[in-house]
Design a protein around this motif. Structure first.
Motif, mmCIF file in Angstrom:
data_model
loop_
_atom_site.group_PDB
_atom_site.id
_atom_site.type_symbol
_atom_site.label_atom_id
_atom_site.label_comp_id
_atom_site.label_asym_id
_atom_site.label_seq_id
_atom_site.Cartn_x
_atom_site.Cartn_y
_atom_site.Cartn_z
ATOM 1 N N ARG A 132 0.846 -1.192 0.137
ATOM 2 C CA ARG A 132 -0.112 -0.083 0.121
ATOM 3 C C ARG A 132 0.877 1.244 -0.095
ATOM 4 N NH1 ARG A 132 -2.524 -2.872 4.148
ATOM 5 N NH2 ARG A 132 -2.375 -1.303 5.794
ATOM 6 N N THR A 133 1.873 1.118 0.829
ATOM 7 C CA THR A 133 3.040 2.182 0.805
ATOM 8 C C THR A 133 3.376 2.522 -0.819
ATOM 9 O OG1 THR A 133 3.309 1.939 3.238
ATOM 10 C CG2 THR A 133 4.974 3.173 1.669
ATOM 11 N N GLU A 134 4.040 1.307 -1.184
ATOM 12 C CA GLU A 134 4.491 1.488 -2.734
ATOM 13 C C GLU A 134 3.389 2.023 -3.665
ATOM 14 O OE1 GLU A 134 6.987 -1.445 -5.692
ATOM 15 O OE2 GLU A 134 6.100 -2.259 -4.088
ATOM 16 N N LEU A 135 2.111 1.814 -3.441
ATOM 17 C CA LEU A 135 1.203 2.110 -4.409
ATOM 18 C C LEU A 135 0.907 3.608 -4.151
ATOM 19 C CD1 LEU A 135 -1.441 1.578 -6.312
ATOM 20 C CD2 LEU A 135 -2.791 1.077 -4.256
ATOM 21 N N ALA A 136 0.789 3.973 -2.876
ATOM 22 C CA ALA A 136 0.602 5.555 -2.690
ATOM 23 C C ALA A 136 1.680 6.298 -3.078
ATOM 24 C CB ALA A 136 0.588 5.747 -1.018
ATOM 25 N N GLN A 137 3.040 5.790 -3.160
ATOM 26 C CA GLN A 137 4.087 6.534 -3.694
ATOM 27 C C GLN A 137 4.157 6.713 -5.039
ATOM 28 O OE1 GLN A 137 7.352 4.709 -1.556
ATOM 29 N NE2 GLN A 137 7.194 5.878 0.392
ATOM 30 N N ALA A 138 3.672 5.591 -5.676
ATOM 31 C CA ALA A 138 3.710 5.532 -7.426
ATOM 32 C C ALA A 138 2.593 6.566 -7.599
ATOM 33 C CB ALA A 138 3.405 3.964 -7.613
ATOM 34 N N MET A 139 1.446 6.553 -7.024
ATOM 35 C CA MET A 139 0.454 7.437 -7.523
ATOM 36 C C MET A 139 0.883 8.962 -7.200
ATOM 37 S SD MET A 139 -3.193 5.869 -6.206
ATOM 38 C CE MET A 139 -2.769 5.717 -4.489
ATOM 39 N N ASP A 184 -3.782 10.823 -5.087
ATOM 40 C CA ASP A 184 -4.189 9.376 -5.428
ATOM 41 C C ASP A 184 -5.046 9.285 -6.711
ATOM 42 O OD1 ASP A 184 -6.698 10.535 -4.284
ATOM 43 O OD2 ASP A 184 -6.970 8.554 -3.260
ATOM 44 N N ILE A 185 -4.939 10.286 -7.736
ATOM 45 C CA ILE A 185 -5.353 10.172 -8.949
ATOM 46 C C ILE A 185 -4.184 10.046 -10.203
ATOM 47 C CG2 ILE A 185 -7.639 11.379 -8.177
ATOM 48 C CD1 ILE A 185 -6.034 14.169 -9.190
ATOM 49 N N PRO A 186 -3.741 8.791 -10.241
ATOM 50 C CA PRO A 186 -2.780 8.762 -10.994
ATOM 51 C C PRO A 186 -2.816 9.055 -12.385
ATOM 52 C CG PRO A 186 -3.497 6.631 -10.453
ATOM 53 C CD PRO A 186 -4.161 7.753 -9.642
ATOM 54 N N GLN A 189 -9.920 -1.028 -12.445
ATOM 55 C CA GLN A 189 -9.893 -0.121 -13.598
ATOM 56 C C GLN A 189 -8.533 0.348 -13.999
ATOM 57 O OE1 GLN A 189 -12.739 3.325 -13.310
ATOM 58 N NE2 GLN A 189 -13.591 2.184 -11.226
ATOM 59 N N LEU A 190 -7.454 0.335 -13.052
ATOM 60 C CA LEU A 190 -6.325 0.972 -13.440
ATOM 61 C C LEU A 190 -5.747 -0.203 -14.493
ATOM 62 C CD1 LEU A 190 -4.447 2.284 -10.295
ATOM 63 C CD2 LEU A 190 -5.235 3.229 -12.131
ATOM 64 N N LEU A 191 -5.962 -1.349 -14.300
ATOM 65 C CA LEU A 191 -5.446 -2.521 -15.161
ATOM 66 C C LEU A 191 -5.758 -2.436 -16.694
ATOM 67 C CD1 LEU A 191 -5.767 -5.724 -12.860
ATOM 68 C CD2 LEU A 191 -3.584 -4.634 -13.701
ATOM 69 N N THR A 192 -7.133 -2.062 -16.771
ATOM 70 C CA THR A 192 -7.592 -1.851 -18.198
ATOM 71 C C THR A 192 -7.689 -0.588 -18.875
ATOM 72 O OG1 THR A 192 -10.045 -1.824 -16.958
ATOM 73 C CG2 THR A 192 -9.206 -3.836 -17.548
ATOM 74 N N HIS A 193 -7.451 0.383 -18.083
ATOM 75 C CA HIS A 193 -7.609 1.741 -18.570
ATOM 76 C C HIS A 193 -6.277 2.010 -19.391
ATOM 77 C CE1 HIS A 193 -7.739 6.002 -18.871
ATOM 78 N NE2 HIS A 193 -8.775 6.188 -18.701
ATOM 79 N N THR A 233 1.953 3.907 -11.809
ATOM 80 C CA THR A 233 0.955 3.142 -11.113
ATOM 81 C C THR A 233 0.523 2.070 -11.743
ATOM 82 O OG1 THR A 233 0.244 5.159 -9.916
ATOM 83 C CG2 THR A 233 -1.171 3.343 -9.498
ATOM 84 N N GLN A 234 0.187 2.451 -12.968
ATOM 85 C CA GLN A 234 -0.450 1.271 -13.821
ATOM 86 C C GLN A 234 0.517 0.076 -13.932
ATOM 87 O OE1 GLN A 234 -1.667 3.976 -16.911
ATOM 88 N NE2 GLN A 234 -3.612 2.996 -16.971
ATOM 89 N N SER A 235 1.767 0.418 -14.292
ATOM 90 C CA SER A 235 2.835 -0.512 -14.395
ATOM 91 C C SER A 235 2.994 -1.301 -13.132
ATOM 92 C CB SER A 235 4.093 0.242 -14.759
ATOM 93 O OG SER A 235 4.104 1.047 -15.982
ATOM 94 N N LEU A 236 3.007 -0.701 -11.891
ATOM 95 C CA LEU A 236 3.165 -1.448 -10.757
ATOM 96 C C LEU A 236 1.882 -2.230 -10.459
ATOM 97 C CD1 LEU A 236 4.352 -1.752 -7.916
ATOM 98 C CD2 LEU A 236 3.013 0.074 -7.106
ATOM 99 N N VAL A 237 0.674 -1.778 -10.979
ATOM 100 C CA VAL A 237 -0.842 -2.694 -10.382
ATOM 101 C C VAL A 237 -0.447 -3.912 -11.607
ATOM 102 C CG1 VAL A 237 -3.049 -2.731 -10.720
ATOM 103 C CG2 VAL A 237 -1.761 -1.019 -9.483
ATOM 104 N N ARG A 238 -0.133 -3.520 -12.883
ATOM 105 C CA ARG A 238 0.031 -4.732 -13.973
ATOM 106 C C ARG A 238 1.146 -5.579 -13.382
ATOM 107 N NH1 ARG A 238 -0.816 -0.066 -18.581
ATOM 108 N NH2 ARG A 238 -2.960 -0.107 -18.557
#
Length: 220
Positions: free
Chosen positions: A25-32, A103-105, A189-193, A199-204
């Motif tokens: 979650r920290t990694e996600l917040a920082q990426a965003m 948090d709006i990447p 949603q980030l995966l398919t957008h 952030t998208q690269s991280l989630v993918r």
């Protein structure tokens, strides 16, 4: 002035606890945050911009992109941070404030251009979250035209407060700004957008590893 309030990233995104552990979650917040800051830094028409924070990662990122830091030493939450930062802007004589979350990447410079294009000489521009409940951008001129109170259901109170001033209030539907990431569904949603943000690269990558999809399936 643009204001971005940032809480401590070490304890970010608690509503994703069912699908991501705290380091993730920290990694996600920082990426965003990095995506938001990079977009703002590259925006040709960008006015002065400040991160309102006491978070060490955010402070270092602001320095990297040559953005201002308004210290938030007490970390009272997004509402308290913006109240404090707004007072700073008023003291400085800032003409306006534009508050956007961290948090709006998928935020786009073209959407920020739209906000400025529609901004009235006196009044406000509001951009709601995709669910219509939250507020993902709030422009005010004068800078303290009305107080901002953030939370899950902030948009309707913000709209009412803006209209109560008697000044023009414009509501814009901006798809990139609208997608904030709070719930497992937002990660999907980030995966398919379309797009290749950090952030998208991280989630993918998490999805490719099977980690994200398995956990979101368990959560649902």
């Amino acid at each position: 002035m643009i204001l971005i309030p940032i809480k401590t990233s070490a304890a970010a995104k608690q509503r994703l606890a069912a699908v991501l552990d705290q380091p993730a979650r920290t990694e996600l917040a920082q990426a965003m945050l990095h995506d938001v800051v990079a977009t703002l830094a590259a925006w040709p028409r960008r006015p002065a911009c400040a991160l309102v924070t006491g978070d060490l990662f955010a402070i270092e990122l602001a320095r990297q992109y040559d953005l201002e830091i308004i210290p938030d030493r007490t970390n009272p939450g997004e509402t308290g941070a913006i109240e404090m930062a707004t007072r700073v802007c008023v003291v400085r004589g800032s003409d306006s404030t534009l508050v956007v979350p961290a948090d709006i990447p998928l935020i786009q410079a073209s959407e920020l251009d739209q906000i400025l294009a529609y901004a009235p000489a006196e009044g406000s521009v509001l951009a709601p979250a995709a669910d219509g409940r939250g507020t993902n951008a709030a422009f005010r001129r004068p800078a303290n035209l009305f107080p901002l109170r953030f939370g899950n259901d902030s948009f309707k109170p913000h709209l009412a407060a803006a209209q109560a001033t008697g000044k023009t209030c414009i509501v814009l539907q901006l798809p990139g700004i609208a997608l904030d990431v709070d719930n497992p569904e937002d990660l999907q949603q980030l995966l398919t957008h379309p797009g290749e943000t950090r952030t998208q690269s991280l989630v993918r990558q998490w999805a490719r590893d099977g980690r994200l999809l398995e956990k979101t399936s368990e959560a649902s």
